[in-house]
Design a protein around this motif. Structure first.
Motif, PDB file in Angstrom:
ATOM      1  N   ASP A  91       0.839  -1.197   0.000  1.00 45.68           N
ATOM      2  CA  ASP A  91       0.000   0.000   0.000  1.00 45.68           C
ATOM      3  C   ASP A  91       0.875   1.249   0.000  1.00 45.68           C
ATOM      4  O   ASP A  91       1.846   1.346   0.752  1.00 45.68           O
ATOM      5  CB  ASP A  91      -0.892  -0.017   1.247  1.00 45.68           C
ATOM      6  CG  ASP A  91      -1.715   1.236   1.371  1.00 45.68           C
ATOM      7  OD1 ASP A  91      -2.691   1.375   0.626  1.00 45.68           O
ATOM      8  OD2 ASP A  91      -1.357   2.091   2.222  1.00 45.68           O
ATOM      9  N   SER A  98      -0.822  -5.239   1.232  1.00 48.58           N
ATOM     10  CA  SER A  98      -2.249  -5.008   0.974  1.00 48.58           C
ATOM     11  C   SER A  98      -2.892  -6.185   0.237  1.00 48.58           C
ATOM     12  O   SER A  98      -3.970  -6.041  -0.350  1.00 48.58           O
ATOM     13  CB  SER A  98      -2.464  -3.715   0.186  1.00 48.58           C
ATOM     14  OG  SER A  98      -1.866  -3.786  -1.096  1.00 48.58           O
ATOM     15  N   TYR A 137      -3.720  -5.265   7.136  1.00 45.72           N
ATOM     16  CA  TYR A 137      -4.288  -4.055   6.544  1.00 45.72           C
ATOM     17  C   TYR A 137      -5.301  -4.401   5.450  1.00 45.72           C
ATOM     18  O   TYR A 137      -5.031  -5.235   4.582  1.00 45.72           O
ATOM     19  CB  TYR A 137      -3.153  -3.219   5.965  1.00 45.72           C
ATOM     20  CG  TYR A 137      -3.568  -1.936   5.324  1.00 45.72           C
ATOM     21  CD1 TYR A 137      -4.267  -0.970   6.036  1.00 45.72           C
ATOM     22  CD2 TYR A 137      -3.240  -1.673   3.996  1.00 45.72           C
ATOM     23  CE1 TYR A 137      -4.635   0.225   5.438  1.00 45.72           C
ATOM     24  CE2 TYR A 137      -3.600  -0.479   3.395  1.00 45.72           C
ATOM     25  CZ  TYR A 137      -4.301   0.468   4.115  1.00 45.72           C
ATOM     26  OH  TYR A 137      -4.662   1.646   3.517  1.00 45.72           O
ATOM     27  N   GLU A 139      -7.008  -1.752   3.669  1.00 45.09           N
ATOM     28  CA  GLU A 139      -7.318  -0.485   3.014  1.00 45.09           C
ATOM     29  C   GLU A 139      -8.569   0.110   3.673  1.00 45.09           C
ATOM     30  O   GLU A 139      -8.684   0.119   4.890  1.00 45.09           O
ATOM     31  CB  GLU A 139      -7.445  -0.670   1.507  1.00 45.09           C
ATOM     32  CG  GLU A 139      -6.146  -1.151   0.871  1.00 45.09           C
ATOM     33  CD  GLU A 139      -6.249  -1.452  -0.604  1.00 45.09           C
ATOM     34  OE1 GLU A 139      -7.327  -1.234  -1.221  1.00 45.09           O
ATOM     35  OE2 GLU A 139      -5.243  -1.931  -1.167  1.00 45.09           O
ATOM     36  N   TYR A 175       0.957   0.353  15.630  1.00 44.13           N
ATOM     37  CA  TYR A 175       0.647  -0.361  14.390  1.00 44.13           C
ATOM     38  C   TYR A 175       1.206   0.421  13.218  1.00 44.13           C
ATOM     39  O   TYR A 175       1.329   1.653  13.268  1.00 44.13           O
ATOM     40  CB  TYR A 175      -0.864  -0.548  14.242  1.00 44.13           C
ATOM     41  CG  TYR A 175      -1.427  -1.513  15.252  1.00 44.13           C
ATOM     42  CD1 TYR A 175      -1.542  -2.860  14.963  1.00 44.13           C
ATOM     43  CD2 TYR A 175      -1.793  -1.071  16.527  1.00 44.13           C
ATOM     44  CE1 TYR A 175      -2.032  -3.758  15.902  1.00 44.13           C
ATOM     45  CE2 TYR A 175      -2.282  -1.969  17.473  1.00 44.13           C
ATOM     46  CZ  TYR A 175      -2.398  -3.297  17.156  1.00 44.13           C
ATOM     47  OH  TYR A 175      -2.871  -4.185  18.087  1.00 44.13           O
ATOM     48  N   PHE A 177      -0.171   0.800  10.390  1.00 50.21           N
ATOM     49  CA  PHE A 177      -1.240   1.396   9.592  1.00 50.21           C
ATOM     50  C   PHE A 177      -2.275   1.960  10.556  1.00 50.21           C
ATOM     51  O   PHE A 177      -2.125   1.855  11.777  1.00 50.21           O
ATOM     52  CB  PHE A 177      -1.858   0.375   8.626  1.00 50.21           C
ATOM     53  CG  PHE A 177      -2.486  -0.817   9.316  1.00 50.21           C
ATOM     54  CD1 PHE A 177      -3.836  -0.814   9.634  1.00 50.21           C
ATOM     55  CD2 PHE A 177      -1.732  -1.937   9.641  1.00 50.21           C
ATOM     56  CE1 PHE A 177      -4.426  -1.901  10.270  1.00 50.21           C
ATOM     57  CE2 PHE A 177      -2.311  -3.029  10.270  1.00 50.21           C
ATOM     58  CZ  PHE A 177      -3.655  -3.007  10.594  1.00 50.21           C
ATOM     59  N   LEU A 179      -5.001   1.495  12.352  1.00 51.90           N
ATOM     60  CA  LEU A 179      -5.901   0.462  12.873  1.00 51.90           C
ATOM     61  C   LEU A 179      -7.206   1.037  13.423  1.00 51.90           C
ATOM     62  O   LEU A 179      -8.268   0.454  13.175  1.00 51.90           O
ATOM     63  CB  LEU A 179      -5.200  -0.372  13.951  1.00 51.90           C
ATOM     64  CG  LEU A 179      -6.066  -1.465  14.583  1.00 51.90           C
ATOM     65  CD1 LEU A 179      -6.517  -2.493  13.555  1.00 51.90           C
ATOM     66  CD2 LEU A 179      -5.313  -2.150  15.720  1.00 51.90           C
ATOM     67  N   GLN A 182      -9.563   1.472  10.591  1.00 54.24           N
ATOM     68  CA  GLN A 182      -9.948   0.180  10.023  1.00 54.24           C
ATOM     69  C   GLN A 182     -10.998  -0.515  10.887  1.00 54.24           C
ATOM     70  O   GLN A 182     -11.967  -1.093  10.368  1.00 54.24           O
ATOM     71  CB  GLN A 182      -8.714  -0.711   9.875  1.00 54.24           C
ATOM     72  CG  GLN A 182      -9.022  -2.094   9.331  1.00 54.24           C
ATOM     73  CD  GLN A 182      -7.809  -2.781   8.764  1.00 54.24           C
ATOM     74  OE1 GLN A 182      -7.257  -2.340   7.749  1.00 54.24           O
ATOM     75  NE2 GLN A 182      -7.361  -3.855   9.384  1.00 54.24           N
TER      76      GLN A 182
END
Length: 256
Positions: A91, A98, A137, A139, A175, A177, A179, A182
């Motif tokens: 990503d 991803s 992850y 997206e 993390y 990304f 989280l 998400q």
């Protein structure tokens, strides 16, 4: 012609193409895709094949509602970082794998699974993916993937993974990304089936950390999907108070 070009670089009229999506999604209108299934299964399971080709074979088989595709997704989710194609897609925003986001989108396709009688295995593949949503992850896809029948079946899994993720965030775990956003997306998937539960799940996440405006903006989907329940209205008021002008504008006419 290489095996890969024959299977996914050639359309169903026999013409070469560089757009693999044309082949994958062309299968919805052409039963000739079934002739390619054995070759794709062989490619997907071939340890000597390039990882990206194995991944695309899995993506095609899963999109096509094939048992082998769903089974491969379940295996990959059981030990994500050891899946043969992990990190073949990165990503751009967070520089993380991803592939699971793409596999989740593929598994969300329902029509061919219904035609082929593989809907129960599709549900199990989606369950396996939900269960890793606090560590891998996806997206921004988790709010949009689930039809009502699957959503109801996966509610306990969604509650478990959101709760686990919220506890990790509250404990200060880092993390690679976003989280919180998400998990809010996953909570928003619940909103059309159970508005108060969606609010409860989202608040468990937003209360675990100082929420970003991105997470608050994604949470607006819950307020819009969940209807006129008083608890949902209070949630909309919270978002308008905690959010910036863009969040307040997105909450919109839910508030006087």
């Amino acid at each position: 012609m290489t095996r890969f070009r024959e299977l996914l670089g050639t359309d169903f009229d026999g013409e070469p193409t560089d757009d693999i999506d044309d082949v994958i999604f062309g299968a919805f209108d052409d039963p000739a895709h079934r002739d390619r299934v054995p070759g794709l299964v062989e490619l997907m399971n071939d340890p000597a094949a390039p990882e990206n080709e194995r991944f695309l074979a899995c993506l095609a088989l899963t999109t096509w509602g094939e048992q082998a595709g769903y089974e491969a997704v379940i295996r990959a989710a059981a030990d994500p970082k050891r899946s043969p194609w992990y990190d073949t897609l990165i990503d751009r925003k967070f520089s993380v794998d991803s592939t699971f986001a793409q596999l989740a989108e593929a598994a969300s396709e329902k029509d061919l699974a219904e035609e082929k009688g593989t809907l129960p295995l599709r549900t199990e593949a989606l369950r396996a993916l939900v269960r890793i949503a606090d560590g891998e992850y996806f997206e921004d896809k988790l709010g949009e993937l689930f039809d009502t029948a699957v959503l109801v079946t996966l509610l306990d899994d969604i509650k478990d993974v959101v709760g686990r993720g919220a506890r990790s965030l509250a404990a200060g775990e880092r993390y690679s990304f976003d989280l919180p956003t998400q998990l809010v997306d996953l909570a928003s998937a619940v909103a059309s089936a159970d508005g108060p539960l969606a609010v409860e799940l989202a608040m468990s996440v937003l209360g675990a950390v100082e929420p970003s405006q991105r997470a608050l903006m994604h949470a607006v989907a819950i307020a819009h999907r969940a209807g006129a329940d008083p608890e949902v209205r209070r949630f909309a008021e919270y978002l308008a108070t905690a959010g910036d002008d863009a969040v307040r504008a997105a909450v919109g006419n839910m508030l006087p």
